[in-house]
Design a protein around this motif. Structure first.
Motif, PDB file in Angstrom:
ATOM      1  N   VAL A 194       0.652  -1.270  -0.182  1.00 46.82           N
ATOM      2  CA  VAL A 194       0.004  -0.335  -0.496  1.00 46.82           C
ATOM      3  C   VAL A 194       0.873   1.417  -0.214  1.00 46.82           C
ATOM      4  CG1 VAL A 194      -1.970   1.439   1.681  1.00 46.82           C
ATOM      5  CG2 VAL A 194      -1.632  -0.959   1.759  1.00 46.82           C
ATOM      6  N   GLY A 195       0.199   2.046  -1.142  1.00 43.59           N
ATOM      7  CA  GLY A 195       1.064   3.024  -0.623  1.00 43.59           C
ATOM      8  C   GLY A 195       0.644   4.602  -1.869  1.00 43.59           C
ATOM      9  N   SER A 196       1.320   5.925  -1.595  1.00 47.18           N
ATOM     10  CA  SER A 196       0.512   6.274  -3.354  1.00 47.18           C
ATOM     11  C   SER A 196       2.056   6.872  -3.599  1.00 47.18           C
ATOM     12  CB  SER A 196       0.284   7.672  -1.702  1.00 47.18           C
ATOM     13  OG  SER A 196       1.430   8.530  -0.644  1.00 47.18           O
ATOM     14  N   PHE A 197       1.659   7.994  -4.478  1.00 51.10           N
ATOM     15  CA  PHE A 197       1.762   8.795  -5.416  1.00 51.10           C
ATOM     16  C   PHE A 197       1.530  10.447  -4.974  1.00 51.10           C
ATOM     17  CE2 PHE A 197       2.433   4.562  -7.828  1.00 51.10           C
ATOM     18  CZ  PHE A 197       3.248   4.661  -8.120  1.00 51.10           C
ATOM     19  N   HIS A 198       2.269  11.165  -5.177  1.00 51.25           N
ATOM     20  CA  HIS A 198       2.579  12.929  -5.116  1.00 51.25           C
ATOM     21  C   HIS A 198       3.223  12.929  -6.565  1.00 51.25           C
ATOM     22  CE1 HIS A 198       2.019  12.181  -1.353  1.00 51.25           C
ATOM     23  NE2 HIS A 198       1.246  13.020  -0.887  1.00 51.25           N
ATOM     24  N   ASP A 199       2.120  13.923  -7.397  1.00 50.81           N
ATOM     25  CA  ASP A 199       2.664  14.007  -8.945  1.00 50.81           C
ATOM     26  C   ASP A 199       2.159  15.403  -9.185  1.00 50.81           C
ATOM     27  OD1 ASP A 199       2.222  10.850  -9.889  1.00 50.81           O
ATOM     28  OD2 ASP A 199       0.825  11.371  -9.599  1.00 50.81           O
ATOM     29  N   ARG A 200       3.141  15.863 -10.102  1.00 57.44           N
ATOM     30  CA  ARG A 200       3.065  16.907 -11.197  1.00 57.44           C
ATOM     31  C   ARG A 200       2.989  17.035 -12.390  1.00 57.44           C
ATOM     32  NH1 ARG A 200       4.777  21.300  -7.354  1.00 57.44           N
ATOM     33  NH2 ARG A 200       5.975  20.793  -5.511  1.00 57.44           N
ATOM     34  N   PHE A 201       1.601  16.961 -12.878  1.00 55.48           N
ATOM     35  CA  PHE A 201       1.660  17.380 -14.768  1.00 55.48           C
ATOM     36  C   PHE A 201       1.364  18.148 -15.104  1.00 55.48           C
ATOM     37  CE2 PHE A 201      -1.426  14.095 -11.978  1.00 55.48           C
ATOM     38  CZ  PHE A 201      -1.091  13.911 -12.709  1.00 55.48           C
ATOM     39  N   VAL A 202       2.235  18.802 -16.606  1.00 51.22           N
ATOM     40  CA  VAL A 202       2.459  19.324 -17.345  1.00 51.22           C
ATOM     41  C   VAL A 202       1.504  18.931 -18.707  1.00 51.22           C
ATOM     42  CG1 VAL A 202       4.923  18.542 -17.947  1.00 51.22           C
ATOM     43  CG2 VAL A 202       4.161  20.757 -18.522  1.00 51.22           C
ATOM     44  N   ARG A 203       1.372  20.079 -19.334  1.00 55.20           N
ATOM     45  CA  ARG A 203       0.546  19.680 -21.072  1.00 55.20           C
ATOM     46  C   ARG A 203       1.497  20.128 -21.536  1.00 55.20           C
ATOM     47  NH1 ARG A 203      -4.666  21.894 -22.205  1.00 55.20           N
ATOM     48  NH2 ARG A 203      -5.680  22.881 -20.456  1.00 55.20           N
ATOM     49  N   THR A 204       1.585  19.251 -22.569  1.00 52.14           N
ATOM     50  CA  THR A 204       3.049  19.740 -24.063  1.00 52.14           C
ATOM     51  C   THR A 204       1.888  19.071 -25.244  1.00 52.14           C
ATOM     52  OG1 THR A 204       3.156  17.138 -24.101  1.00 52.14           O
ATOM     53  CG2 THR A 204       4.252  17.955 -22.354  1.00 52.14           C
ATOM     54  N   ASP A 205       3.178  19.946 -25.925  1.00 49.33           N
ATOM     55  CA  ASP A 205       1.992  19.516 -27.746  1.00 49.33           C
ATOM     56  C   ASP A 205       1.395  18.385 -27.674  1.00 49.33           C
ATOM     57  OD1 ASP A 205       2.583  21.610 -28.379  1.00 49.33           O
ATOM     58  OD2 ASP A 205       4.660  20.910 -28.895  1.00 49.33           O
ATOM     59  N   ASP A 206       1.993  17.061 -27.091  1.00 47.58           N
ATOM     60  CA  ASP A 206       0.682  15.285 -27.168  1.00 47.58           C
ATOM     61  C   ASP A 206       0.052  15.482 -26.108  1.00 47.58           C
ATOM     62  OD1 ASP A 206       2.855  15.011 -29.442  1.00 47.58           O
ATOM     63  OD2 ASP A 206       4.581  14.812 -27.897  1.00 47.58           O
ATOM     64  N   GLY A 207      -0.357  16.495 -24.631  1.00 42.21           N
ATOM     65  CA  GLY A 207      -1.296  16.421 -24.102  1.00 42.21           C
ATOM     66  C   GLY A 207      -0.229  16.474 -22.635  1.00 42.21           C
ATOM     67  N   TRP A 208      -1.190  16.502 -21.822  1.00 42.26           N
ATOM     68  CA  TRP A 208      -1.178  15.862 -20.319  1.00 42.26           C
ATOM     69  C   TRP A 208       0.261  14.855 -20.329  1.00 42.26           C
ATOM     70  CZ3 TRP A 208      -1.803  19.743 -16.912  1.00 42.26           C
ATOM     71  CH2 TRP A 208      -2.679  20.357 -17.338  1.00 42.26           C
ATOM     72  N   ARG A 209       0.938  14.920 -19.623  1.00 41.71           N
ATOM     73  CA  ARG A 209       2.267  14.499 -19.481  1.00 41.71           C
ATOM     74  C   ARG A 209       2.884  14.263 -17.772  1.00 41.71           C
ATOM     75  NH1 ARG A 209       0.028  12.507 -23.053  1.00 41.71           N
ATOM     76  NH2 ARG A 209       1.412  12.044 -24.682  1.00 41.71           N
ATOM     77  N   PHE A 210       3.555  13.182 -17.234  1.00 42.20           N
ATOM     78  CA  PHE A 210       3.625  14.009 -15.469  1.00 42.20           C
ATOM     79  C   PHE A 210       5.132  14.534 -16.289  1.00 42.20           C
ATOM     80  CE2 PHE A 210       1.678   9.693 -15.449  1.00 42.20           C
ATOM     81  CZ  PHE A 210       1.310   9.944 -13.913  1.00 42.20           C
ATOM     82  N   SER A 211       5.676  16.084 -15.122  1.00 42.23           N
ATOM     83  CA  SER A 211       6.543  16.227 -15.109  1.00 42.23           C
ATOM     84  C   SER A 211       6.719  15.683 -13.802  1.00 42.23           C
ATOM     85  CB  SER A 211       6.726  17.416 -15.057  1.00 42.23           C
ATOM     86  OG  SER A 211       5.431  18.217 -14.155  1.00 42.23           O
ATOM     87  N   GLU A 212       6.903  15.128 -12.851  1.00 42.29           N
ATOM     88  CA  GLU A 212       8.098  14.822 -11.940  1.00 42.29           C
ATOM     89  C   GLU A 212       6.027  13.422 -11.329  1.00 42.29           C
ATOM     90  OE1 GLU A 212       9.696  16.809  -8.690  1.00 42.29           O
ATOM     91  OE2 GLU A 212       7.882  16.290  -7.266  1.00 42.29           O
ATOM     92  N   ARG A 213       6.635  12.347 -10.762  1.00 43.28           N
ATOM     93  CA  ARG A 213       5.979  11.486  -9.894  1.00 43.28           C
ATOM     94  C   ARG A 213       6.478  10.672  -9.017  1.00 43.28           C
ATOM     95  NH1 ARG A 213       1.914   6.668 -10.598  1.00 43.28           N
ATOM     96  NH2 ARG A 213       0.514   7.910 -10.254  1.00 43.28           N
ATOM     97  N   ARG A 214       6.378  10.764  -7.483  1.00 40.92           N
ATOM     98  CA  ARG A 214       7.328  10.526  -7.021  1.00 40.92           C
ATOM     99  C   ARG A 214       5.820   9.238  -6.236  1.00 40.92           C
ATOM    100  NH1 ARG A 214      10.560  14.018  -2.794  1.00 40.92           N
ATOM    101  NH2 ARG A 214      11.373  12.182  -1.486  1.00 40.92           N
ATOM    102  N   GLY A 215       6.634   7.979  -5.692  1.00 43.88           N
ATOM    103  CA  GLY A 215       6.206   6.794  -4.507  1.00 43.88           C
ATOM    104  C   GLY A 215       6.520   6.757  -3.761  1.00 43.88           C
ATOM    105  N   SER A 216       5.178   6.433  -2.624  1.00 48.03           N
ATOM    106  CA  SER A 216       6.302   5.909  -1.458  1.00 48.03           C
ATOM    107  C   SER A 216       5.254   5.031  -0.739  1.00 48.03           C
ATOM    108  CB  SER A 216       5.263   6.887  -0.242  1.00 48.03           C
ATOM    109  OG  SER A 216       5.012   7.375  -0.640  1.00 48.03           O
ATOM    110  N   LEU A 217       5.912   3.956  -0.249  1.00 41.90           N
ATOM    111  CA  LEU A 217       5.415   3.224   0.379  1.00 41.90           C
ATOM    112  C   LEU A 217       4.646   3.322   2.145  1.00 41.90           C
ATOM    113  CD1 LEU A 217       7.458  -0.366  -0.579  1.00 41.90           C
ATOM    114  CD2 LEU A 217       5.179   0.884  -1.303  1.00 41.90           C
ATOM    115  N   ILE A 218       3.920   2.820   2.677  1.00 37.93           N
ATOM    116  CA  ILE A 218       2.689   3.281   3.682  1.00 37.93           C
ATOM    117  C   ILE A 218       3.240   1.507   4.520  1.00 37.93           C
ATOM    118  CG2 ILE A 218       1.054   3.515   5.034  1.00 37.93           C
ATOM    119  CD1 ILE A 218       0.178   5.395   2.526  1.00 37.93           C
TER     120      ILE A 218
END
Length: 135
Positions: free
Chosen positions: A110-134
């Protein structure tokens, strides 16, 4: 026709939906071991930290692809829920989601993700994806 007040709300809802879909697509591609498509969900200069190593960043789409390709083969099923997207602007958003992972190699995680998204010419993409385990 939408009023001027409704249009910004519709934009926000569309961004939230697009980013939430990106999270779900990531889980499905991960489970299918479709690494090229998964890496393409990142911005070219995006970065990722796995839940098992939340302080070890892998930077750049090519490096992210190589990291996934280097993983030992396994069967997984990711479940993502409690997805909350905060729209920062028309081209930027942040999100948090809960994750439950089942594998053929051990107990569920069980964990979580904290994400940052950016709109690019190809649509929305992850600029940052950080996972953690609980647990």
């Amino acid at each position: 026709m939408e009023s001027n007040e409704e249009s910004p709300r519709a934009d926000i809802r569309a961004i939230e939906q697009d980013c939430a879909r990106l999270i779900a697509r990531y889980a499905n591609l991960n489970d299918a071991a479709r690494w090229e498509e998964l890496a393409a969900l990142y911005a070219e200069d995006g970065r990722m930290a796995r839940p098992s190593a939340p302080d070890q960043w892998i930077v750049g789409r090519a490096a992210i692809l190589a990291a996934f390709q280097a993983r030992p083969s396994r069967v997984t099923r990711h479940f993502c829920s409690n997805i909350v997207i905060e729209v920062i602007g028309l081209d930027e958003a942040e999100g948090e989601s809960a994750m439950l992972l089942f594998t053929d190699a051990g107990a569920p995680k069980v964990g979580s993700f904290h994400d940052r998204f950016v709109r690019t010419d190809d649509g929305w993409r992850f600029s940052e994806r950080r996972g953690s385990l609980i647990f």
